[in-house]
Design a protein around this motif. Structure first.
Motif, PDB file in Angstrom:
ATOM      1  N   THR A 166       0.835  -1.202   0.000  1.00 19.51           N
ATOM      2  CA  THR A 166       0.000   0.000   0.000  1.00 19.51           C
ATOM      3  C   THR A 166       0.868   1.250   0.000  1.00 19.51           C
ATOM      4  O   THR A 166       0.535   2.260  -0.639  1.00 19.51           O
ATOM      5  CB  THR A 166      -0.918  -0.008   1.225  1.00 19.51           C
ATOM      6  OG1 THR A 166      -1.662  -1.224   1.243  1.00 19.51           O
ATOM      7  CG2 THR A 166      -1.882   1.159   1.199  1.00 19.51           C
ATOM      8  N   TRP A 167       1.985   1.205   0.700  1.00 11.17           N
ATOM      9  CA  TRP A 167       2.871   2.363   0.747  1.00 11.17           C
ATOM     10  C   TRP A 167       3.445   2.675  -0.630  1.00 11.17           C
ATOM     11  O   TRP A 167       3.522   3.840  -1.028  1.00 11.17           O
ATOM     12  CB  TRP A 167       3.982   2.121   1.757  1.00 11.17           C
ATOM     13  CG  TRP A 167       5.004   3.209   1.802  1.00 11.17           C
ATOM     14  CD1 TRP A 167       6.306   3.133   1.451  1.00 11.17           C
ATOM     15  CD2 TRP A 167       4.791   4.565   2.210  1.00 11.17           C
ATOM     16  NE1 TRP A 167       6.933   4.334   1.606  1.00 11.17           N
ATOM     17  CE2 TRP A 167       6.017   5.242   2.085  1.00 11.17           C
ATOM     18  CE3 TRP A 167       3.676   5.269   2.678  1.00 11.17           C
ATOM     19  CZ2 TRP A 167       6.173   6.583   2.396  1.00 11.17           C
ATOM     20  CZ3 TRP A 167       3.824   6.612   2.988  1.00 11.17           C
ATOM     21  CH2 TRP A 167       5.056   7.256   2.849  1.00 11.17           C
ATOM     22  N   ASN A 168       3.821   1.626  -1.367  1.00 15.87           N
ATOM     23  CA  ASN A 168       4.313   1.849  -2.728  1.00 15.87           C
ATOM     24  C   ASN A 168       3.231   2.436  -3.616  1.00 15.87           C
ATOM     25  O   ASN A 168       3.496   3.304  -4.458  1.00 15.87           O
ATOM     26  CB  ASN A 168       4.822   0.539  -3.329  1.00 15.87           C
ATOM     27  CG  ASN A 168       6.120   0.087  -2.708  1.00 15.87           C
ATOM     28  OD1 ASN A 168       6.825   0.879  -2.101  1.00 15.87           O
ATOM     29  ND2 ASN A 168       6.439  -1.184  -2.854  1.00 15.87           N
ATOM     30  N   ALA A 169       1.997   1.961  -3.436  1.00 15.92           N
ATOM     31  CA  ALA A 169       0.895   2.513  -4.223  1.00 15.92           C
ATOM     32  C   ALA A 169       0.669   3.987  -3.898  1.00 15.92           C
ATOM     33  O   ALA A 169       0.395   4.798  -4.792  1.00 15.92           O
ATOM     34  CB  ALA A 169      -0.379   1.711  -3.960  1.00 15.92           C
ATOM     35  N   LEU A 170       0.793   4.343  -2.622  1.00 21.17           N
ATOM     36  CA  LEU A 170       0.639   5.748  -2.239  1.00 21.17           C
ATOM     37  C   LEU A 170       1.747   6.613  -2.839  1.00 21.17           C
ATOM     38  O   LEU A 170       1.495   7.730  -3.306  1.00 21.17           O
ATOM     39  CB  LEU A 170       0.622   5.874  -0.714  1.00 21.17           C
ATOM     40  CG  LEU A 170      -0.598   5.297   0.007  1.00 21.17           C
ATOM     41  CD1 LEU A 170      -0.408   5.386   1.521  1.00 21.17           C
ATOM     42  CD2 LEU A 170      -1.863   6.026  -0.415  1.00 21.17           C
ATOM     43  N   LEU A 171       2.979   6.096  -2.824  1.00 20.14           N
ATOM     44  CA  LEU A 171       4.079   6.854  -3.416  1.00 20.14           C
ATOM     45  C   LEU A 171       3.891   7.033  -4.926  1.00 20.14           C
ATOM     46  O   LEU A 171       4.160   8.102  -5.471  1.00 20.14           O
ATOM     47  CB  LEU A 171       5.409   6.152  -3.133  1.00 20.14           C
ATOM     48  CG  LEU A 171       5.942   6.233  -1.705  1.00 20.14           C
ATOM     49  CD1 LEU A 171       7.267   5.489  -1.603  1.00 20.14           C
ATOM     50  CD2 LEU A 171       6.118   7.686  -1.273  1.00 20.14           C
ATOM     51  N   LEU A 172       3.429   5.975  -5.599  1.00 18.31           N
ATOM     52  CA  LEU A 172       3.197   6.083  -7.035  1.00 18.31           C
ATOM     53  C   LEU A 172       2.071   7.071  -7.334  1.00 18.31           C
ATOM     54  O   LEU A 172       2.114   7.787  -8.347  1.00 18.31           O
ATOM     55  CB  LEU A 172       2.851   4.705  -7.611  1.00 18.31           C
ATOM     56  CG  LEU A 172       4.006   3.699  -7.695  1.00 18.31           C
ATOM     57  CD1 LEU A 172       3.493   2.351  -8.160  1.00 18.31           C
ATOM     58  CD2 LEU A 172       5.090   4.199  -8.637  1.00 18.31           C
ATOM     59  N   ALA A 173       1.061   7.117  -6.460  1.00 17.23           N
ATOM     60  CA  ALA A 173      -0.034   8.061  -6.669  1.00 17.23           C
ATOM     61  C   ALA A 173       0.397   9.497  -6.371  1.00 17.23           C
ATOM     62  O   ALA A 173      -0.048  10.437  -7.034  1.00 17.23           O
ATOM     63  CB  ALA A 173      -1.230   7.674  -5.795  1.00 17.23           C
ATOM     64  N   ALA A 174       1.264   9.674  -5.362  1.00 18.83           N
ATOM     65  CA  ALA A 174       1.682  11.021  -4.973  1.00 18.83           C
ATOM     66  C   ALA A 174       2.790  11.559  -5.873  1.00 18.83           C
ATOM     67  O   ALA A 174       2.830  12.757  -6.170  1.00 18.83           O
ATOM     68  CB  ALA A 174       2.138  11.016  -3.517  1.00 18.83           C
TER      69      ALA A 174
END
Length: 295
Positions: A53-61
């Motif tokens: 989930t953290w990687n997904a948040l970084l990719l989104a941000a």
């Protein structure tokens, strides 16, 4: 208070999702023969890599910073990977390492900022966090540049060996392409470039092969390496002699290596002399200091 409750609930939801995703991945691969997966239809049984989930948040941000498909500096990253000798197999692997590095720096900066805030120094918390965020974003690219620089330094010494062997083979009557193939087996950054050059010449025209090899130089401004590639291209394209050029380049590289060695030796002597002076001064103060305290 409600905001803290919301953060706690969100954290528990993310944690539960992570455990569920990991469990689903384990159950989907349990009891399967991984060596036979995809043996008949390529990619038919392949399992996509699970992102946190953290990687997904970084990719989104930060999509232009960590997403290989949307990053604005993908061309520069590919060029740096070539110059550094491919420490990462693909740009996607580099961006994954960049996300991990940024996460470590972000966590460290957040902990330090929180500690400063609880120590009644809120004005220093934001600059410290900003500094760590900046360092986390720049660190992977700095590492690539350092690897390219180290490869350029190692290539200079290896180039002297490769040119010496190449000159000896050409002087004995060996063909140029065969001599290049033999020198490529010596090993090292320069000889590996020769292996790439020989391999590309077998499937492409000589000009394109030289251009591809030049793109893998650790230092694009390396004069001797560019002269060597130009001499090779002139031999295969314009049929110009190459033996005298190889001899001149070998002598130039030899002088460069000797000068660099002498410069390092002079720097070592300078620093050792400075450290010797400082040690003598410290010894004098250690002898005289006890007597100065009595007066």
């Amino acid at each position: 208070m409600n905001f803290l409750i919301f953060l706690a609930a969100l954290s528990m939801a993310v944690l539960a999702f992570e455990f569920a995703s990991a469990g689903a991945t384990v159950l989907s691969t349990f009891g399967r023969n991984q060596r036979l997966d995809g043996a008949y239809v390529e990619g038919a049984n392949s399992i996509p890599a699970r992102r946190s989930t953290w990687n997904a948040l970084l990719l989104a941000a930060f999509p232009t910073r960590f997403d290989p498909g949307e990053a604005k500096n993908t061309v520069d990253v590919v060029s740096m990977l070539r110059r550094a000798g491919y420490p990462y197999d693909t740009p996607g692997e580099f961006y994954a390492v960049a996300m991990r590095t940024f996460s470590i720096f972000l966590a460290t900066g957040g902990l330090l900022a929180g500690a400063l805030f609880f120590m009644d120094m809120p004005m220093a918390a934001a600059p410290v966090a900003a500094i760590f965020v900046f360092l986390g974003l720049r660190r992977p690219y700095v590492n690539l540049k350092m690897l390219a620089k180290q490869r350029a330094e190692a290539m200079r010494n290896n180039m002297l060996i490769g040119l010496s062997v190449l000159h000896a083979l050409l002087s004995s009557g060996t063909g140029v392409q065969e001599a290049l193939r033999r020198v490529s087996g010596v090993g090292g950054p320069f000889c590996n470039l020769l292996a790439l050059l020989v391999a590309r010449m077998e499937v492409e025209d000589f000009g394109k092969a030289v251009e591809t090899t030049g793109a893998h130089l650790p230092d694009p401004r390396d004069l001797e390496a560019n002269l060597f590639l130009r001499d090779v291209e002139d031999f295969f394209v314009n049929n110009r002699p190459i033996l005298s050029s190889i001899k001149a380049l070998r002598e130039a590289i030899h002088r460069s290596v000797v000068e660099a060695t002498e410069a390092r030796a002079a720097l070592v002597r300078q620093r050792s002399g400075l450290f010797g002076i400082l040690s003598v001064v410290g010894l004098i103060f250690s002898i005289v200091g006890p007597f100065l305290g009595k007066y």
